[in-house]
Design a protein around this motif. Structure first.
Motif, short mmCIF file in Angstrom:
data_model
loop_
_atom_site.label_atom_id
_atom_site.label_comp_id
_atom_site.label_asym_id
_atom_site.label_seq_id
_atom_site.Cartn_x
_atom_site.Cartn_y
_atom_site.Cartn_z
N GLY A 79 0.83 -1.21 0.00
CA GLY A 79 0.00 0.00 0.00
C GLY A 79 0.86 1.25 0.00
O GLY A 79 0.56 2.23 -0.69
N SER A 80 1.97 1.22 0.75
CA SER A 80 2.83 2.41 0.79
C SER A 80 3.51 2.62 -0.56
O SER A 80 3.67 3.76 -1.01
CB SER A 80 3.84 2.30 1.93
N THR A 81 3.89 1.53 -1.25
CA THR A 81 4.50 1.69 -2.58
C THR A 81 3.51 2.31 -3.55
O THR A 81 3.84 3.22 -4.31
CB THR A 81 5.00 0.32 -3.11
N LEU A 82 2.24 1.84 -3.50
CA LEU A 82 1.22 2.32 -4.42
C LEU A 82 0.82 3.77 -4.11
O LEU A 82 0.69 4.59 -5.00
CB LEU A 82 0.00 1.40 -4.30
N LEU A 83 0.61 4.07 -2.83
CA LEU A 83 0.06 5.38 -2.45
C LEU A 83 1.14 6.45 -2.29
O LEU A 83 0.96 7.59 -2.72
CB LEU A 83 -0.71 5.27 -1.13
N VAL A 84 2.24 6.10 -1.63
CA VAL A 84 3.27 7.11 -1.38
C VAL A 84 4.13 7.28 -2.63
O VAL A 84 4.38 8.39 -3.08
CB VAL A 84 4.14 6.71 -0.16
N TRP A 85 4.58 6.14 -3.20
CA TRP A 85 5.33 6.16 -4.45
C TRP A 85 6.50 7.15 -4.43
O TRP A 85 6.65 7.99 -5.30
CB TRP A 85 4.39 6.42 -5.64
N ALA A 86 7.28 7.10 -3.36
CA ALA A 86 8.50 7.90 -3.29
C ALA A 86 9.40 7.15 -2.32
O ALA A 86 9.10 7.06 -1.14
CB ALA A 86 8.20 9.31 -2.79
N GLY A 87 10.48 6.58 -2.85
CA GLY A 87 11.35 5.76 -2.02
C GLY A 87 11.80 6.42 -0.73
O GLY A 87 11.61 5.85 0.35
N ALA A 114 9.25 15.37 1.14
CA ALA A 114 8.43 15.37 -0.08
C ALA A 114 8.38 16.72 -0.77
O ALA A 114 7.91 16.80 -1.90
CB ALA A 114 7.02 14.89 0.24
N ILE A 115 8.86 17.77 -0.10
CA ILE A 115 8.79 19.10 -0.72
C ILE A 115 9.51 19.10 -2.05
O ILE A 115 9.12 19.77 -2.99
CB ILE A 115 9.36 20.18 0.23
N ARG A 116 10.57 18.28 -2.15
CA ARG A 116 11.34 18.24 -3.41
C ARG A 116 10.48 17.79 -4.59
O ARG A 116 10.84 18.02 -5.75
CB ARG A 116 12.57 17.34 -3.23
N LEU A 117 9.33 17.12 -4.32
CA LEU A 117 8.45 16.71 -5.43
C LEU A 117 7.82 17.92 -6.11
O LEU A 117 7.48 17.87 -7.29
CB LEU A 117 7.35 15.77 -4.92
N PHE A 118 7.64 18.99 -5.34
CA PHE A 118 6.97 20.18 -5.86
C PHE A 118 7.68 20.76 -7.10
O PHE A 118 7.06 20.87 -8.15
CB PHE A 118 6.83 21.21 -4.72
N PRO A 119 8.99 21.08 -6.99
CA PRO A 119 9.64 21.60 -8.20
C PRO A 119 9.69 20.58 -9.34
O PRO A 119 9.69 20.97 -10.51
CB PRO A 119 11.06 21.96 -7.73
N MET A 120 9.72 19.28 -9.01
CA MET A 120 9.71 18.28 -10.09
C MET A 120 8.41 18.36 -10.87
O MET A 120 8.40 18.34 -12.10
CB MET A 120 9.85 16.88 -9.51
#
Lengths: 269, 114
Positions: A79-87, A114-120
Motif C-alpha cells: 500500500g505504501s508503494t502504491l500510495l506514497v510512491w516515493a522511495g 516530499a517538498i522536493r516533489l513540488f519543483p519536479m
C-alpha cells in the motif's frame, strides 16, 4: 541558478553512461501514435530501456526487506508503494515508525522530504500540456512523478507526439509501479525466508542505493554539503534521543549547506 | 486478509503519516505550479534540507540497523558502504558498480569472519 535547463543538464551530460540502449520508439509522425492505447503500451515497455529501473528494483527490494524486519505487514508496505510512491518518504516512514516515533513525527519528516516533489511537478508538467489539457487529466501523471519518472520524462517525451504524452506517461508510471510492487513483495519474502547473511545483504541495498543515487543527483555545492553534513550530524544528534533526531539533524545540516551556498553566491556577486 | 494488511489502525497511519503528507506537495505543484519560479532560493534550501534528511536516514539505518543487518559487525557495515562509494566514484558514478561492490564486501566480510 536552478532553471529547468540546469535541472536537466547533469543527466543530459552522461546519458550514454546511464542508459543501456536508446528506446526504439516509432518516429513522431508514425501512424502508430494515432492510438492512446498504443502510446500507453510504448510507455510501459520503455521501462525496460533504462538502468534506473534496475536501481529502483534494488531500492524496493530493500524497502520490502526493511518493512519486514521493522514488523510491518506485506499489504501495508505494498500500500505504501502504491500510495506514497516515493522511495525516500517510504524509508523515512518505515524507519521512523519502526523505531518508535509517533505518527505526527513521522508525518513531519515525510512531508519535509516530499517538498522536493513540488519543483519536479512544476518543471515536468509543461512538457505534457496541450491547449486542450484539463487539470484533472494530469492528476494521475502528477501522482506518478518521483525522481525516476522525472528523469525519464526529460529523456523520452521529446520522442513522443505532444498529444500522446499523457497516455505514454501513464504507461511508463504503471510499468514502474508494477516493477516496484514485484520488488517490494520479493524483498519482503526474501527477508522472511533467507538465512541472516543474505537478508542482511538485501537490507544493505537501501542505504547503498540511496546514498549513491543521491550523490549522483548532487548538482551544486549545497547538495553535496547537505549530503555529507546530513550523514555526519545524525550520529551526534542521535545521542540527544529527542525522538525527532532526523528532523533536527536534517534541518540543521540542510540550512548550513544552504548558508554556504548563499554566502558563496554573495561573495561572487 | 487482516493478516495481509495488518490492523485498520496501521493503515490509517499509512494514509495520514505517509500518503497525505507526501502527496500534498505533488498536488500543490499541479494546482499552484504555474506561478512559482522553479529557480527560487527557497527551493534551493528545501532541496538541501530534503537531501540532509535522507542522508540522516541513511546514517540511521547504518548506525541503528534493523533486523538482520544488526547481525553484521559495525565496522563491516561502514566498510561495505565506504567501498561501494569508492567504486562509485572510480567508475564515473556508476550506481550499479557501487551497489554490487558494497554487497560483495559485506558478503565476503561476513563469510570470512564466520
Amino acid at each position: 541558478m536552478l532553471d529547468a535547463g540546469c535541472f536537466r543538464q547533469p543527466y543530459a551530460l552522461d546519458d550514454s553512461n546511464l542508459h543501456r540502449s536508446p528506446v526504439a520508439l516509432p518516429p513522431l509522425d508514425s501512424p502508430q501514435w494515432k492510438s492512446s492505447l498504443r502510446a500507453f503500451a510504448w510507455g510501459m515497455s520503455s521501462v525496460a530501456s533504462t538502468v534506473l529501473t534496475l536501481v529502483l528494483f534494488a531500492t524496493y527490494l530493500g524497502i520490502g526487506a526493511l518493512a519486514h524486519d521493522s514488523h510491518f505487514s506485506l499489504g501495508w508496505v505494498l500500500g505504501s508503494t502504491l500510495l506514497v510512491w516515493a522511495g525516500p518518504a517510504q524509508i523515512i516512514l518505515i524507519s521512523t515508525l519502526g523505531s518508535g516515533a509517533t505518527a505526527v513525527q513521522a508525518a513531519i519528516a515525510v512531508t519535509v522530504s516530499a517538498i522536493r516533489l513540488f519543483p519536479m511537478v512544476v518543471s515536468v508538467l509543461p512538457l505534457m500540456k496541450t491547449p486542450q489539457t484539463k487539470r484533472r487529466h494530469l492528476v494521475l501523471v502528477t501522482h506518478f512523478i518521483a525522481v525516476t519518472l522525472w528523469v525519464e520524462c526529460y529523456r523520452l517525451l521529446p520522442k513522443v507526439p505532444r498529444e500522446r504524452r499523457i497516455a505514454f506517461t501513464h504507461g511508463l508510471g504503471c510499468g514502474l509501479v508494477t516493477v516496484c510492487m514485484v520488488a517490494t513483495t520479493l524483498g519482503y519474502g526474501l527477508a522472511a525466508n533467507l538465512p541472516p547473511l543474505f537478508a542482511a545483504a538485501i537490507l544493505l541495498l537501501t542505504p547503498l542505493a540511496f546514498l549513491l543515487s543521491t550523490a549522483r543527483n548532487c548538482r551544486q555545492i549545497s547538495d553535496i554539503l547537505a549530503l555529507v553534513l546530513g550523514i555526519a550530524l545524525f550520529p551526534l544528534v542521535s545521542m540527544l534521543h529527542t525522538g525527532v533526531d532526523i528532523l533536527i539533524s536534517g534541518v540543521t545540516a540542510g540550512t548550513i549547506a544552504y548558508g554556504v551556498h548563499w554566502w558563496r553566491e554573495r561573495a561572487r556577486a | 486478509m487482516s493478516e495481509f494488511f495488518g490492523s485498520p489502525h496501521s493503515l490509517l497511519i499509512l494514509v495520514l503519516a505517509g500518503f497525505l503528507p507526501n502527496e500534498v506537495w505533488r498536488m500543490a505543484g499541479l494546482w499552484f505550479g504555474a506561478g512559482v519560479d522553479e529557480g527560487s532560493e527557497v527551493l534551493v534550501w528545501v532541496r538541501a534540507v530534503a537531501t540532509a534528511i535522507l542522508a540522516g536516514v541513511i546514517a540511521q539505518i547504518l548506525l541503528q540497523p534493523p533486523g538482520a543487518l544488526a547481525g553484521v559487525p559495525d565496522g563491516l557495515r561502514y566498510g561495505a558502504v565506504a567501498a561501494g562509494f569508492a567504486v562509485f566514484m572510480l567508475t564515473q558514478r556508476s550506481i550499479f558498480a557501487g551497489v554490487v561492490c558494497g554487497e560483495i564486501v559485506l558478503l565476503a566480510g561476513k563469510w570470512w569472519l564466520g
